[in-house]
Design an enzyme around this catalytic site. Sequence first.
Site, PDB file in Angstrom:
ATOM      1  N   LYS A 124       0.839  -1.208   0.000  1.00  0.00           N
ATOM      2  CA  LYS A 124       0.000   0.000   0.000  1.00  0.00           C
ATOM      3  C   LYS A 124       0.872   1.254   0.000  1.00  0.00           C
ATOM      4  O   LYS A 124       0.579   2.230  -0.680  1.00  0.00           O
ATOM      5  CB  LYS A 124      -0.941  -0.011   1.221  1.00  0.00           C
ATOM      6  CG  LYS A 124      -2.023  -1.080   1.114  1.00  0.00           C
ATOM      7  CD  LYS A 124      -2.839  -1.236   2.380  1.00  0.00           C
ATOM      8  CE  LYS A 124      -3.765  -2.446   2.263  1.00  0.00           C
ATOM      9  NZ  LYS A 124      -4.616  -2.685   3.433  1.00  0.00           N
ATOM     10  N   GLN A 143      -4.656  -1.807   9.662  1.00  0.00           N
ATOM     11  CA  GLN A 143      -4.556  -3.108   9.005  1.00  0.00           C
ATOM     12  C   GLN A 143      -5.135  -4.202   9.906  1.00  0.00           C
ATOM     13  O   GLN A 143      -4.816  -4.289  11.090  1.00  0.00           O
ATOM     14  CB  GLN A 143      -3.082  -3.415   8.655  1.00  0.00           C
ATOM     15  CG  GLN A 143      -2.883  -4.650   7.798  1.00  0.00           C
ATOM     16  CD  GLN A 143      -3.500  -4.553   6.411  1.00  0.00           C
ATOM     17  OE1 GLN A 143      -3.635  -3.477   5.841  1.00  0.00           O
ATOM     18  NE2 GLN A 143      -3.887  -5.682   5.849  1.00  0.00           N
ATOM     19  N   ASP A 174     -10.930   2.720   3.964  1.00  0.00           N
ATOM     20  CA  ASP A 174     -11.241   1.296   3.800  1.00  0.00           C
ATOM     21  C   ASP A 174     -12.745   1.073   3.602  1.00  0.00           C
ATOM     22  O   ASP A 174     -13.168   0.005   3.161  1.00  0.00           O
ATOM     23  CB  ASP A 174     -10.819   0.506   5.056  1.00  0.00           C
ATOM     24  CG  ASP A 174      -9.468  -0.167   4.918  1.00  0.00           C
ATOM     25  OD1 ASP A 174      -9.101  -0.539   3.785  1.00  0.00           O
ATOM     26  OD2 ASP A 174      -8.790  -0.351   5.951  1.00  0.00           O
TER      27      ASP A 174
HETATM   28  N1  GUN Z   1      -6.892  -6.978   6.034  1.00  0.00           N
HETATM   29  C1  GUN Z   1      -7.238  -7.666   4.922  1.00  0.00           C
HETATM   30  N2  GUN Z   1      -7.767  -6.841   3.998  1.00  0.00           N
HETATM   31  C2  GUN Z   1      -7.754  -5.604   4.537  1.00  0.00           C
HETATM   32  C3  GUN Z   1      -8.160  -4.332   4.062  1.00  0.00           C
HETATM   33  O1  GUN Z   1      -8.672  -4.156   2.953  1.00  0.00           O
HETATM   34  N3  GUN Z   1      -7.971  -3.301   4.916  1.00  0.00           N
HETATM   35  C4  GUN Z   1      -7.451  -3.457   6.155  1.00  0.00           C
HETATM   36  N4  GUN Z   1      -7.330  -2.379   6.912  1.00  0.00           N
HETATM   37  N5  GUN Z   1      -7.056  -4.625   6.618  1.00  0.00           N
HETATM   38  C5  GUN Z   1      -7.217  -5.687   5.818  1.00  0.00           C
END
Ligand code: GUN
Length: 294
Positions: free
Chosen positions: A53, A97, A120
């Site tokens: 990311k 996350q 998100d």
């Molecule tokens: N863990 C797995 N997928 C995601 C996501 O799209 N965002 C976040 N914050 N954690 C995750």
Amino acid sequence: MYKLIEGKKIADQVKAEIKQEVSDIREKGGKIPHLAAILVGHDGASETYVAYKQKDCSQVGIESTLFHYEDDLSEADLLAKIEEINRNEEIDGLIVQLPLPEHISEQKVIEHINPGKDVDGFHPVNVGRMVIGLPAYISATPAGILELIKRYKIDTVGKTCVIIGRSNIVGKPLSILLSQKKYPGNATVTVCHSRTKDLALTARNADIIVAALGQAEFLKSDMVKEGAVVFDVGITRVPSENTKSGWKLIGDVKFDEVAPKASFITPVPGGVGPMTRVALLKNTLLAAKKEIYS
Ligand code: GUN
């Protein structure tokens, strides 16, 4: 002959568009979008995802800051950090996350994020707004799939769509989005899950199938009708001797069997995954431009 949905290629195009837009903002002296990510602990997959990311952000000129804590961080300290970032006008978007260590409530954490910075799209305010068709941050995987549908001009109107998997971040929101009264949408959506009886029969009736249950190579050719459009959301990691990392990704679709019956199909890797990553960048740009919440 099926058409491969080249998620990686489309994601690169979308990234180029975002990069141009960020560069225009920079030239006009506007606010450079800034994403903050909070990572707690040292889960290998989570560390990899967060690193991707950050790399994506830097490729398009979006600023990013990682707040990385040990897994003994208290829930109270994490909530305090979130509140601090909520107040920080320099930061436009915030992701925490997941998964988090067991002593921290994920729901409490999600609800602490300012909905205006929740890129998100996990906060109940964003989910609720999405459900009733108000502007909202849409979670990344459904947003990525909708973008692929648009860019490949896949017809969804009146189509039967079967989504396998009912997670809060993929199956559930996608089922709502695909039944919305606009394009891409107006589909007749069925959500299948672990308690569904005769899933194969239901899936065989679908014009569009989304496999998002997290079970490697679950969708076989006898579950797919001729000409179906197939999206594979699965990303199961398995050990591999042929890759530098020592692992490779397997989708939820048995690709070799299913592809010959499909009209369109996404590969793994290089299908839905890159679009998921790009959707977060799009949301961060929207956050900086205050397009969802002004
Ligand atoms: N863990 C797995 N997928 C995601 C996501 O799209 N965002 C976040 N914050 N954690 C995750």
